[in-house]
Design an enzyme around this catalytic site. Structure first.
Site, short mmCIF file in Angstrom:
data_model
loop_
_atom_site.label_atom_id
_atom_site.label_comp_id
_atom_site.label_asym_id
_atom_site.label_seq_id
_atom_site.Cartn_x
_atom_site.Cartn_y
_atom_site.Cartn_z
N SER A 842 -20.56 7.76 -119.88
CA SER A 842 -19.12 7.52 -120.01
C SER A 842 -18.31 8.71 -119.51
CB SER A 842 -18.74 7.28 -121.48
OG SER A 842 -19.33 6.11 -121.98
N CYS A 843 -17.14 8.41 -119.03
CA CYS A 843 -16.08 9.39 -118.87
C CYS A 843 -14.79 8.67 -119.24
CB CYS A 843 -16.05 9.97 -117.46
SG CYS A 843 -15.78 8.76 -116.15
N LYS A 844 -13.68 9.07 -118.72
CA LYS A 844 -12.42 8.43 -119.10
C LYS A 844 -12.41 6.95 -118.73
CE LYS A 844 -7.41 8.96 -118.42
NZ LYS A 844 -6.38 9.82 -117.78
#
Length: 925
Positions: A842-844
């Site tokens: 995950s990231c933003k």
């Protein structure tokens, strides 16, 4: 030609040789692939290869894929156009040549090869040649590999069957029920022994992106509506408490209305099964995970079994619509819990800790769940008595006794007793034992709706934790105190105990009404056990009266049965003797349920009252974050289950211990992303409240194969249905409905320019605490797994590093002060795969940084597990980032094939996380 509908989903291309009249420089070659439908006669751009720099005989590693559902026919034409890319950053290129062939040409070709002339734009001049070959993926032998490597200037056209079977993990009917819209890419990379491996990426959307949040919203609404009804069932309360109840019910009504509106909007949505990153802040989509996709890398090497590597990519579970101005859930909840004591004083409530409110919810669920079970088992007991079956009686009694004991144990908590006293004090007409009896300095009084400030100070205190002093029971050191509706009886100095501690005073926690029979609850609660003992004694008596010759449990004719009852049971029929005792048991249980439900509801009323309005706002935020997290987890669990259906070791591990779900996060600990990380931490932690069960589907229809969520906020179960044939192959424990546990862990390392600021000038304690805490969970899981599951159940890897050593290295890294220590992520991911776990990245928005991480992990797996030639590592990485599934993910999200980075940002990135030139730029993400 007749099998064309079953072929042609995959196609890698390489150029054989160029005869360009270029003296000054060698071209940077790129091939664009387009498809011409002969009936429509228009050109559709389909895909392109990577750029091979400075070569007259370039070798392309990137493939071009046609999914099984692609409308190809033998007459379909494929056009290859070759360009010389002069400036990658500006997409400046010049035409070199093109060639066209039909699908039928390739299918009829000798040795599945076509040699084509590349012609100039006017179609007259031959400027080069290209060789196209076809290999059926899944059927490659060592000879095929030798054929590919006979001339490095050759290329491969890979076609595979679109027929799905249970063993085809990519395109089986089983996966088709949950995973949709596949995007495929194919590459060929050279190994250290100069052989060639074929690598296939497949990225898919997941129907659970929307179905899980819809189900959760429905459950949220049902739970809150039940809570409103429970509050109304409290009966008549004093004006102060009645006003608080009305306010809480009004707030619940607002939440329900908002959730119903959101659910109605979600039910209107059709089309893609994912939420694009550009919609992350939309109100009606806030429960939907951002950009949730599955990605599988399939590796085929000669003399080796195909290998699969899965990862789920999803935007950080966070309340983007609500924003992060005040921080995320972790910070907001901590701040709110500290403020609740002052809220409880203002609202004249008793302060209950999160543990108390959780216990109240647990008791409410237990009594609601166990009462109908006990009632049903009691009816079964009477039915067995009517049938004159002693074995049936014993079996029903055994189960009834077990559930009744579980029921009694669930209520064996001082919180219930103290809450009953508090509820009694909140009812109208509550007065002291003697209105005329007063303490020095106090006037006699009846119920007070507005206590004085000095009196409110005692109301914000927590129920006592001292096991030697139960709420509502006077201690030896207490002097007579008159109490009225949560108001203390005056200021008195408590004696000091021998250990130097001041004992808790009764009025510091729960008010005690002297006329209220404090032992009444104990009697009502004990009546359940007494009633059960009477039932047990009667069954024993009936067994003693039963003739010896009837102990064989043979069917008895009705007339003979009547004679037996008359001669041996002078007191009458078994059912008649048991019925009054069973009815008494059910009545006692019902009485306890009514009291316990009202008491626990009153606890939750006070908790909600002193939480208004911030508490309900935080509950909504937590609902949003949990919905996104659960959708991702359910997607990962289903994908892992489908892949491991034939792995007996995996299935054994699944029901003995459960699975680890490892979330990799690339969020920074600066600005609004620190709020996202605080949301994500709570959301991932809340997944501990989730269990999975495998069920048999009613039919094999895709609608019946969709996972179903049941439960309430403090515990959910996700039921995963499987087709009958697949279900029958599972271990007995899983088929019997055993709850399957998942252990979520989160590791975060920020890598962008904001993390650089945080590392140098900010605070990274949140990241350090998250990594340390989750390492402890992972280490604990490994120890449990080692005790219960033999090492043979775990997957085999080429790298022989011991799991214990990997965990030791990870433990050292999480406590080491090192900026952007991405080795933490690499080690955690490796350990997760070695433990048969579920991998998340995950990231933003799961689009840019996530793409860099996923492609890096894939190439590292090819290097470490499949002997990828070191000279091809960087090329393979650039191929996947430039033309692989991840750039297609970017296209799906923002309609542009550019990662949202600029040069300044990338200077702060670790070098291995930087995309190739020409694939990034300033775009709206």
């Amino acid at each position: 030609v007749t099998v064309i509908s079953l072929l042609l989903p995959l196609l890698p291309l390489s150029l054989l040789t160029f005869l360009f009249n270029l003296v000054d420089r060698k071209p940077n070659a790129l091939v664009q692939v387009a498809v011409i439908d002969p009936r429509e006669q228009y050109l559709v751009s389909h895909a392109c290869t990577e750029i091979v720099e400075g070569s007259r005989d370039p070798l392309f590693l990137t493939g071009v894929t046609f999914p099984p559902e692609y409308p190809a026919s033998p007459e379909t034409l494929v056009k290859l156009t070759v360009y010389d890319v002069r400036d990658k950053a500006r997409d400046n290129s010049s035409f070199l040549g093109s060639a066209t062939f039909s699908v039928s040409d390739l299918l009829r070709s000798k040795d599945d090869q076509l040699t084509l002339n590349l012609r100039s734009s006017d179609g007259v001049l031959a400027v080069g040649t290209v060789l196209v070959s076809r290999v059926n993926m899944g059927e490659m032998e060592e000879g095929d590999m030798d054929h590919i490597t006979a001339d490095v200037q050759q290329c491969t056209l890979v076609c595979e069957s679109s027929q799905g079977t249970l063993n085809d993990k990519d395109n089986s009917p089983l996966t088709g029920a949950v995973f949709k819209n596949p995007v495929c890419k194919v590459y060929k990379f050279q190994t250290v022994d100069s052989k060639w491996m074929l690598v296939r990426e497949q990225m898919e959307e997941c129907t659970l992106s929307f179905s899980i949040p819809r189900q959760l919203l429905h459950l949220y609404i049902q739970e809150d509506m039940r809570r409103i009804q429970e509050l109304r069932d409290l009966g008549e309360l004093s004006p102060h408490w009645d006003n608080l109840r009305k306010e809480v019910i009004g707030r619940y009504g607002q939440v329900i209305a908002a959730y119903q509106e959101t659910l109605a909007e979600l039910n209107k949505i059709t089309g893609p099964s994912f939420k694009p990153s550009c919609s992350k802040a939309q109100r009606y989509l806030e429960f939907i995970p951002i950009n949730l996709h599955t990605q599988r890398m399939r590796v085929m090497c000669p003399r080796q079994t195909d290998a699969f590597y899965d990862v789920i990519t999803v935007g950080a579970p966070a309340a983007h619509f609500q924003g992060f101005k005040g921080g995320g859930l972790q910070r907001l909840l901590s701040r709110h819990e500290a403020e609740k004591k002052s809220f409880s004083t203002a609202y004249q409530c008793i302060y209950y800790s999160p543990e108390h409110t959780a216990k109240a919810q647990e008791v409410l669920h237990s009594v609601g769940h166990l009462q109908p079970l006990i009632s049903g088992l009691a009816d079964q007991l009477l039915q067995a008595a009517q049938q004159h079956s002693m074995a049936g009686l014993r079996e029903a009694l055994k189960t009834l006794a077990g559930k009744t004991e579980q029921f009694v144990h669930a209520l064996k908590d001082e919180l219930v007793k103290s809450a009953l006293l508090a509820l009694h004090a909140a009812q109208p007409g509550y007065v002291t034992k003697n209105q005329n009896q007063t303490l020095p300095g106090h006037q006699g009084h009846s119920h007070q709706d507005h206590p004085s400030p000095s009196q409110r100070g005692q109301q914000g205190q927590s129920p006592p934790q001292n096991p030697g002093h139960s709420p509502g029971q006077p201690s030896a050191t207490d002097s007579p105190v008159v109490v009225c509706n949560n108001v203390d009886g005056g200021s008195q100095t408590a004696p000091i105990r021998e250990d130097g501690q001041t004992p808790l005073k009764r009025q510091d926690s729960i008010p005690c009404h002297k006329e209220y029979d404090e032992e009444e609850w104990d009697r009502v609660w004990a009546d359940v056990a007494k009633s059960l003992n009477c039932v047990i004694a009667m069954v024993d008596k009936l067994q003693e009266q039963e003739p010896i010759n009837n102990n064989q449990e043979q069917p008895i004719p009705k007339q003979v049965l009547a004679d037996v009852i008359t001669s041996h049971n002078p007191e009458g029929d078994w059912r008649e003797q048991l019925c009054p005792l069973v009815v008494r048991l059910k009545e006692c249980v019902a009485e306890v349920v009514v009291r316990a439900r009202r008491a626990m509801t009153f606890v939750l009323l006070q908790e909600a009252a002193c939480s208004i309005p911030q508490g309900l706002f935080l509950k909504q935020r937590r609902d949003v974050v949990f919905s996104q997290a659960l959708a991702a987890l359910a997607c990962g669990f289903v994908m892992r289950l489908y892949a491991g259906m034939e792995d007996k070791g995996f299935l054994r591990q699944l029901h003995l211990v459960g699975l680890v779900a490892q979330f990799e996060s690339l969020l920074s600990t600066y600005s609004e992303e620190i709020g996202m990380l605080e949301d994500m931490e709570v959301g991932i932690s809340d997944l501990h409240r989730v269990a999975f069960k495998i069920t048999q589907a009613k039919t094999d229809d895709p609608c019946d194969l969709q996972p179903v969520v049941i439960g309430r906020r403090d515990h959910y179960t996700v039921e995963v249905p499987l087709p009958r044939l697949a279900f029958q192959t599972l271990p007995h424990e899983i088929k019997e409905g055993k709850a399957l546990q998942v252990y979520p862990v989160l590791f975060n390392v920020g890598i962008n320019e904001q993390q650089t600021i945080a590392d140098r000038f900010g605070d990274i304690s949140l990241q350090e605490r998250i990594n340390q805490r989750n390492f402890e969970i992972l280490d604990s899981y490994y120890k449990s797994l080692s005790d219960k599951v033999p090492s043979e159940c775990l997957p085999c890897f080429q790298t022989q590093t011991d799991l214990k050593d990997l965990l030791g290295t990870l433990g050292q890294n999480v406590v080491t002060k090192k900026r952007k220590n991405v080795e933490i992520l690499w080690l955690a991911g490796t350990i997760c795969r070695r433990l048969n776990g579920i991998r998340f990245t995950s990231c933003k928005s799961a689009k840019d940084r996530t793409s860099m991480s996923v492609t890096l992990e894939q190439c590292a797996l090819l290097r470490d597990e499949h002997q990828l030639n070191k000279d091809y590592f960087t090329r393979a990485l650039d191929c996947m980032r430039r033309e692989g599934c991840r750039i297609e993910n970017v296209q799906k999200n923002i309609k542009c094939r550019k990662y949202a980075f600029n040069m300044l940002q990338l200077m702060a990135f670790p070098k291995i996380y930087r995309p190739p030139e020409g694939t990034y730029g300033k775009v709206d993400s």
